[in-house]
Design an enzyme around this catalytic site. Structure first.
Site, short mmCIF file in Angstrom:
data_model
loop_
_atom_site.label_atom_id
_atom_site.label_comp_id
_atom_site.label_asym_id
_atom_site.label_seq_id
_atom_site.Cartn_x
_atom_site.Cartn_y
_atom_site.Cartn_z
CB SER A 19 91.22 38.55 49.68
OG SER A 19 91.73 38.76 48.38
CG LEU A 20 89.30 44.32 48.62
CD1 LEU A 20 89.58 45.80 48.43
CD2 LEU A 20 87.83 44.09 48.95
CB ALA A 74 113.30 38.76 54.82
CD GLN A 98 98.31 41.05 43.17
OE1 GLN A 98 98.65 40.08 42.50
NE2 GLN A 98 97.21 41.08 43.90
N GLY A 151 107.85 36.15 51.36
CA GLY A 151 107.57 36.16 49.93
C GLY A 151 107.30 37.54 49.39
CB ALA A 152 105.06 40.29 50.48
CG ASP A 157 103.38 40.03 45.12
OD1 ASP A 157 102.22 40.47 44.92
OD2 ASP A 157 103.61 39.05 45.84
CE LYS A 179 102.44 36.70 48.30
NZ LYS A 179 102.66 38.16 48.21
#
Length: 294
Positions: free
Chosen positions: A18-19, A135, A261, A137-138, A110, A74
């Site tokens: 992750s960044l 389908a 985001q 959380g994102a 998001d 999420k």
């Protein structure tokens, strides 16, 4: 009351690449703030997604100001929160938790992140028929964003039919009847053929992430009449985007969504207005040049 030092983190699975830590810490530095951003990786800690509530409680006790939440937590995190902002409540998914006044409040950045990235990177593409793969959380967030941007109809495809049905029903309640429908993966060839020249594909599953490499659908289903938008940003150039560009599709990588985001989450955590262009430049610097949309 505004502070000069913040402790925040990210809960998710396989989040080593992750960044988010660098994005938040760099922007804080530029604003004369101190931000410590910690990764709480379920795989490393040995906690299942259903145990996100335990991590939430521990973070609160340790004095965290807030947390970002990613796959696969999420939706799981919602039941452990004291309150939700209206957008997160409508989505049933949270990607940002703010600890304030003794409460844990859920937000979702998001939606705004994807909408801003899409408007910037694919401003003139047709939106009559949009096929969305995923389908979770994102997926809920980007489907709301696409309909907010003016999509005529979104067809949600997921390996779990009940999850696709649930999201389509939620979208119709929010945006009006017949704006969304659910379909099984077996119908992807037909759906993408129907979208030729009138829409495109939004990919919102973990497939393509560093921890989940591969293609989410057969490359032969892609053709020049489609645009393809990706939510995965690590790596920035996913197998799906490579296949889509090879097929002549207009494409959008997940970098813009990640940066925008994060900017909205930064505002929640610190109460300061982020420099969105600077945060996108940070992401570009961290990942290499972002390919221009075709």
């Amino acid at each position: 009351m505004l502070k000069d030092s913040y402790l925040v983190g990210l809960i998710g699975s396989g989040i080593g690449p992750s960044l988010s830590p660098a994005l938040h810490e760099r922007e804080a530095d530029r604003q004369g703030l101190r931000c410590l951003y910690r990764l709480l990786d379920l795989d490393t800690i040995g906690v299942p997604p259903e145990g996100v509530g335990e991590l939430l409680s521990a973070a609160r006790l340790l004095g965290f100001d807030g947390l970002n939440i990613t796959h696969p937590c999420k939706r799981h995190v919602v039941e452990h929160l004291d309150a939700l902002d209206p957008q997160a409540e409508a989505l049933g998914a949270v990607n940002t938790v703010l600890f304030e006044d003794g409460r844990a409040v859920g937000h979702n950045t998001d939606v705004t992140g994807f909408a801003a990235s899409f408007a910037r990177g694919l401003p003139d593409v047709p939106l009559e028929r949009v096929v969305q793969l995923g389908a979770g959380g994102a997926g809920a967030a980007v489907a709301h964003a696409v309909l907010t941007l003016g999509a005529g109809r979104v067809t949600v495809v997921d390996a779990l039919p009940e999850r696709a049905d649930e999201l389509a029903g939620s979208l119709n309640r929010t945006f009006g009847a017949d704006r969304a429908t659910a379909a099984p993966p077996a119908l992807l060839p037909e759906l993408l053929a129907q979208a030729d020249g009138s829409g495109g594909l939004v990919h919102a599953t973990p497939t393509g992430m560093a921890a989940h490499p591969g293609l989410p659908l057969p490359a032969k289903l892609l053709h020049p009449g489609l645009w393809v938008a990706e939510v995965v940003y690590r790596p920035l150039e996913t197998d799906l985007l490579r296949a889509a560009r090879a097929a002549g599709c207009a494409t959008l990588d997940g970098g813009g969504m990640a940066a925008f985001q994060a900017a909205d989450a930064f505002r929640l955590f610190t109460g300061r207005e982020p420099d969105r262009a600077r945060m996108l430049a940070h992401l570009t610097d961290l990942t290499g040049p972002v390919p221009a949309p075709k």
